[in-house]
Enzyme design. Structure first.
Site, PDB file in Angstrom:
ATOM      1  N   GLN A  92      26.642 -15.010  10.622  1.00  0.00           N
ATOM      2  CA  GLN A  92      27.042 -15.717  11.849  1.00  0.00           C
ATOM      3  C   GLN A  92      26.214 -15.102  12.972  1.00  0.00           C
ATOM      4  O   GLN A  92      26.491 -13.989  13.420  1.00  0.00           O
ATOM      5  CB  GLN A  92      28.543 -15.533  12.122  1.00  0.00           C
ATOM      6  CG  GLN A  92      29.028 -16.329  13.313  1.00  0.00           C
ATOM      7  CD  GLN A  92      30.426 -15.933  13.763  1.00  0.00           C
ATOM      8  OE1 GLN A  92      30.881 -14.818  13.515  1.00  0.00           O
ATOM      9  NE2 GLN A  92      31.101 -16.833  14.448  1.00  0.00           N
ATOM     10  N   ASN A 106      20.531  34.904  -2.507  1.00  0.00           N
ATOM     11  CA  ASN A 106      19.891  33.793  -3.222  1.00  0.00           C
ATOM     12  C   ASN A 106      18.716  33.179  -2.474  1.00  0.00           C
ATOM     13  O   ASN A 106      18.055  32.299  -2.979  1.00  0.00           O
ATOM     14  CB  ASN A 106      20.931  32.694  -3.510  1.00  0.00           C
ATOM     15  CG  ASN A 106      21.563  32.172  -2.233  1.00  0.00           C
ATOM     16  OD1 ASN A 106      21.625  32.870  -1.225  1.00  0.00           O
ATOM     17  ND2 ASN A 106      22.028  30.941  -2.273  1.00  0.00           N
ATOM     18  N   ARG A 133      37.057  -4.183  21.854  1.00  0.00           N
ATOM     19  CA  ARG A 133      38.223  -3.399  22.257  1.00  0.00           C
ATOM     20  C   ARG A 133      38.278  -2.013  21.610  1.00  0.00           C
ATOM     21  O   ARG A 133      39.030  -1.151  22.031  1.00  0.00           O
ATOM     22  CB  ARG A 133      39.515  -4.201  21.943  1.00  0.00           C
ATOM     23  CG  ARG A 133      39.669  -5.437  22.820  1.00  0.00           C
ATOM     24  CD  ARG A 133      40.695  -6.413  22.269  1.00  0.00           C
ATOM     25  NE  ARG A 133      40.167  -7.230  21.172  1.00  0.00           N
ATOM     26  CZ  ARG A 133      40.842  -8.197  20.552  1.00  0.00           C
ATOM     27  NH1 ARG A 133      42.095  -8.456  20.894  1.00  0.00           N
ATOM     28  NH2 ARG A 133      40.289  -8.891  19.576  1.00  0.00           N
ATOM     29  N   LYS A 166      33.540  -2.760  14.319  1.00  0.00           N
ATOM     30  CA  LYS A 166      34.975  -2.609  14.100  1.00  0.00           C
ATOM     31  C   LYS A 166      35.389  -2.486  12.632  1.00  0.00           C
ATOM     32  O   LYS A 166      36.106  -1.564  12.257  1.00  0.00           O
ATOM     33  CB  LYS A 166      35.744  -3.753  14.755  1.00  0.00           C
ATOM     34  CG  LYS A 166      37.241  -3.645  14.498  1.00  0.00           C
ATOM     35  CD  LYS A 166      38.077  -4.549  15.363  1.00  0.00           C
ATOM     36  CE  LYS A 166      37.988  -5.980  14.974  1.00  0.00           C
ATOM     37  NZ  LYS A 166      38.945  -6.803  15.740  1.00  0.00           N
ATOM     38  N   ARG A 180      21.088  53.447  -4.854  1.00  0.00           N
ATOM     39  CA  ARG A 180      21.477  53.786  -3.486  1.00  0.00           C
ATOM     40  C   ARG A 180      20.992  55.207  -3.251  1.00  0.00           C
ATOM     41  O   ARG A 180      20.811  55.971  -4.210  1.00  0.00           O
ATOM     42  CB  ARG A 180      22.986  53.658  -3.284  1.00  0.00           C
ATOM     43  CG  ARG A 180      23.801  54.513  -4.216  1.00  0.00           C
ATOM     44  CD  ARG A 180      25.273  54.155  -4.214  1.00  0.00           C
ATOM     45  NE  ARG A 180      26.024  55.107  -5.012  1.00  0.00           N
ATOM     46  CZ  ARG A 180      27.148  54.827  -5.666  1.00  0.00           C
ATOM     47  NH1 ARG A 180      27.642  53.597  -5.640  1.00  0.00           N
ATOM     48  NH2 ARG A 180      27.770  55.759  -6.345  1.00  0.00           N
ATOM     49  N   ASN A 198      34.183  41.392 -13.196  1.00  0.00           N
ATOM     50  CA  ASN A 198      34.806  41.795 -11.937  1.00  0.00           C
ATOM     51  C   ASN A 198      33.726  41.810 -10.862  1.00  0.00           C
ATOM     52  O   ASN A 198      32.726  42.527 -10.990  1.00  0.00           O
ATOM     53  CB  ASN A 198      35.424  43.185 -12.086  1.00  0.00           C
ATOM     54  CG  ASN A 198      36.103  43.583 -10.787  1.00  0.00           C
ATOM     55  OD1 ASN A 198      37.199  43.130 -10.488  1.00  0.00           O
ATOM     56  ND2 ASN A 198      35.420  44.400 -10.003  1.00  0.00           N
TER      57      ASN A 198
HETATM   58  C1  UD1 Z   1      42.992 -13.241  15.341  1.00  0.00           C
HETATM   59  C2  UD1 Z   1      43.669 -14.622  15.421  1.00  0.00           C
HETATM   60  C3  UD1 Z   1      45.119 -14.438  15.809  1.00  0.00           C
HETATM   61  C4  UD1 Z   1      45.809 -13.496  14.814  1.00  0.00           C
HETATM   62  C5  UD1 Z   1      45.058 -12.178  14.689  1.00  0.00           C
HETATM   63  C6  UD1 Z   1      45.619 -11.361  13.534  1.00  0.00           C
HETATM   64  C7  UD1 Z   1      41.960 -16.253  16.113  1.00  0.00           C
HETATM   65  C8  UD1 Z   1      41.401 -17.039  17.231  1.00  0.00           C
HETATM   66  N1  UD1 Z   1      42.967 -15.428  16.405  1.00  0.00           N
HETATM   67  O1  UD1 Z   1      43.002 -12.681  16.651  1.00  0.00           O
HETATM   68  O2  UD1 Z   1      45.778 -15.695  15.820  1.00  0.00           O
HETATM   69  O3  UD1 Z   1      47.131 -13.254  15.241  1.00  0.00           O
HETATM   70  O4  UD1 Z   1      43.670 -12.408  14.407  1.00  0.00           O
HETATM   71  O5  UD1 Z   1      45.078 -10.080  13.479  1.00  0.00           O
HETATM   72  O6  UD1 Z   1      41.520 -16.387  15.003  1.00  0.00           O
HETATM   73  N2  UD1 Z   1      35.231 -12.575  13.818  1.00  0.00           N
HETATM   74  C9  UD1 Z   1      34.039 -13.097  13.365  1.00  0.00           C
HETATM   75  N3  UD1 Z   1      33.323 -13.919  14.190  1.00  0.00           N
HETATM   76  C10 UD1 Z   1      33.744 -14.261  15.422  1.00  0.00           C
HETATM   77  C11 UD1 Z   1      34.977 -13.719  15.889  1.00  0.00           C
HETATM   78  C12 UD1 Z   1      35.697 -12.893  15.059  1.00  0.00           C
HETATM   79  O7  UD1 Z   1      33.626 -12.835  12.245  1.00  0.00           O
HETATM   80  O8  UD1 Z   1      33.025 -15.021  16.099  1.00  0.00           O
HETATM   81  C13 UD1 Z   1      35.993 -11.700  12.920  1.00  0.00           C
HETATM   82  C14 UD1 Z   1      36.207 -10.309  13.480  1.00  0.00           C
HETATM   83  O9  UD1 Z   1      35.183  -9.422  13.008  1.00  0.00           O
HETATM   84  C15 UD1 Z   1      37.579  -9.919  12.913  1.00  0.00           C
HETATM   85  C16 UD1 Z   1      38.266 -11.256  12.695  1.00  0.00           C
HETATM   86  O10 UD1 Z   1      37.266 -12.246  12.751  1.00  0.00           O
HETATM   87  O11 UD1 Z   1      37.473  -9.242  11.682  1.00  0.00           O
HETATM   88  C17 UD1 Z   1      39.327 -11.546  13.738  1.00  0.00           C
HETATM   89  O12 UD1 Z   1      38.760 -11.483  15.041  1.00  0.00           O
HETATM   90  P1  UD1 Z   1      39.493 -10.733  16.206  1.00  0.00           P
HETATM   91  O13 UD1 Z   1      38.627 -10.767  17.401  1.00  0.00           O
HETATM   92  O14 UD1 Z   1      40.003  -9.426  15.767  1.00  0.00           O
HETATM   93  O15 UD1 Z   1      40.732 -11.730  16.457  1.00  0.00           O
HETATM   94  P2  UD1 Z   1      42.154 -11.366  17.057  1.00  0.00           P
HETATM   95  O16 UD1 Z   1      42.047 -11.376  18.540  1.00  0.00           O
HETATM   96  O17 UD1 Z   1      42.705 -10.189  16.422  1.00  0.00           O
HETATM   97 MG    MG Z   2      41.893  -8.736  15.209  1.00  0.00          MG
END
Ligand code: UD1
Ligand code: MG
Length: 456
Positions: free
Chosen positions: A73, A386, A16, A23, A440, A377
């Protein structure tokens, strides 16, 4: 206090954000979001931090260095799956584990400490950090049962109409009994609207085991913001700016217009200093007391002593002595050291140079790769030449020397103490102490020139 551990989720791509930068590396007030998170986590008394990396793994590790351990991951199958990757490192341990997202840069160390403390006192197996949002769009909603206990968390995309109306949101931050967390995680499925393994699903699973889940509602929704797009990024930056500026005000700094003043988290400012509108203070900058930093000035990684006046100027990686004044429209470039009561006036550029106490360069000059003593001055239009097209060289000017306007000081050259350089001279040889150098062409006057011209 139990053994406190933390898992930071930072493997997502951040679709997004519509960005080639991952991000969690997007900066808020100059620091990557995930670095803010790690800093806060470190203030909450944890003994071990594991960051889950995936997209941009190397870059994230480069930023965080040895402040964290890492688990990879490989495929981003959801937040629950992400946490599971820490099992090899933490799975067998006893203690309390904080899980926090790398995209919530405003959560403070105090809030996380409070969360741990509340959890440890309550005896719950999980405590969710929640907040009440005016607009809960995009967040997981906290569903409570008739007796007001937390029943589950429902993601926006899976929510029923009544659940969508809930204002209490999941901040994405939780503390768990470590064993209960990993037990529950192994039962999480991806049977939901996004086909992902959701971490919030462990809440229902822990409850199903008959264990207590509680929620800690924080007062300030601004602190809970999860940055998923550029609109939220801008909100996060605004909130962080306000927080930083408020702390400086409380320390005795006056702001002309705090809403337009950008100060990064590590900047230090002494009391009774005035910071005008549009000022940007970045990196490891330290500013003393009783200074004046005029509108639209930018100071990066520099040390400014007390009683310094800076007017609409740019200063980078330099050191400025007491009672010196700079600007308007001066540019102090990296590795410059200005002494006390130096005057650098309008349209003067200084680079990689030392300028001694009480030396003055009032107008339109370039001082590059030079060592200037005290009480010199430097006349208007003086250029320290330089660079010969291949290499740079330094020049040296002794105390109390006088450099007349529009002189060229062609490096390498030395001007001795109290040496005089006549205006308009191009100096290519050393000037002895107390001597006058004049280089000069002699002036020739052609009489009656106007008449001659009109006869042509
Ligand atoms: C998530 C929560 C939501 C909460 C919100 C708060 C879940 C399913 N949802 O949603 O309930 O209100 O955060 O901000 O948890 N990430 C990984 N691996 C993955 C997916 C995500 O490491 O497979 C990490 C992302 O880099 C991020 C964090 O987890 O830093 C949250 O993921 P994001 O996609 O932002 O979740 P939200 O939709 O914000
Ligand atoms: Mg988030």
């Amino acid at each position: 206090m139990s053994n406190r551990m933390a898992i930071v989720l930072a493997a997502g791509k951040g679709t997004r954000m519509k960005s080639s930068l991952y991000k969690v590396l997007h900066p808020v007030c100059g620091l990557p979001m995930v670095e803010h998170v790690i800093r806060s986590v470190k203030q909450s008394g944890v003994s071990q931090i594991v960051t889950i990396v995936g997209h941009g793994a190397e870059k994230v590790q480069e930023v965080l260095g040895d402040h964290s351990q890492y688990a990879l991951q490989e495929e981003q199958l959801g937040t629950g799956h992400a946490v599971l990757q820490a099992k090899d490192l933490l799975g067998t341990l006893d203690g309390t584990t904080l899980v926090i997202c790398g995209d919530t840069p405003l959560l403070t160390g105090e809030t996380l400490t409070e969360l741990f403390d509340t959890h440890e006192k309550s005896g719950a197996k999980a405590t969710i950090l929640t907040a009440i949002a005016d607009d809960s769009t995009g967040y997981g909603r906290i569903v409570r049962s008739a007796n007001d206990e937390v029943a589950k968390i429902v993601e926006q995309k899976d929510a029923q109409a009544a659940e969508l109306a809930i204002k209490e949101i999941n901040t994405g931050t939780y503390v768990f009994d470590n064993q209960a967390l990993f037990n529950a995680l192994s039962h999480v499925t991806n049977d939901n609207a996004q086909g992902e393994y959701y971490l919030p699903d462990v809440i229902e699973l822990i409850k199903a085991d008959g264990d207590v889940v509680s929620a800690h509602i924080m007062d300030d929704m601004d602190e809970a913001i999860g940055v998923n797009d550029r609109v939220a990024l801008s909100q996060a930056q605004r909130t962080m700016m306000r927080r930083i500026n408020l702390a400086h005000m409380r320390n005795g700094v006056t702001f002309g217009n705090a809403d337009s003043t950008y100060i990064e988290p590590d900047v230090v400012i002494g009391n009774d200093t005035v910071i005008e509108a549009g000022v940007h203070l970045k990196g490891q900058t330290i500013i003393g007391s009783n200074c004046f930093v005029g509108m639209n000035s930018e100071i990066v990684d520099s040390q400014i002593a007390d009683h310094v006046t800076i007017t609409q100027s740019v200063i980078e990686e330099s050191i400025i002595g007491e009672r010196t004044d700079i600007g308007p429209f001066a540019h102090i470039r990296p590795n410059s050291v200005l002494g006390k009561e130096v005057h650098i006036g309008n349209f003067v550029e200084v680079k990689n140079s030392r300028v001694g106490d009480e030396t003055k360069a009032g107008h339109l000059a370039y001082i590059g790769d030079a060592d200037l003593g005290k009480k010199i001055n430097v006349g208007c239009g003086t250029i320290f030449v330089n660079y010969n097209g291949k290499s740079k060289a330094r020049s040296n000017i002794g105390d109390q020397a006088f450099i007349g306007s529009n002189a060229n000081i062609v490096a390498p050259v030395n001007v001795g103490e109290k040496g005089f350089v006549a205006a308009g001279s191009t100096i290519i040889n050393d000037v002895p102490a107390e001597a006058l150098a004049i280089s000069r062409t002699e002036q020739k006057n052609v009489p009656n020139y106007w008449e001659k011209l009109s006869k042509k």
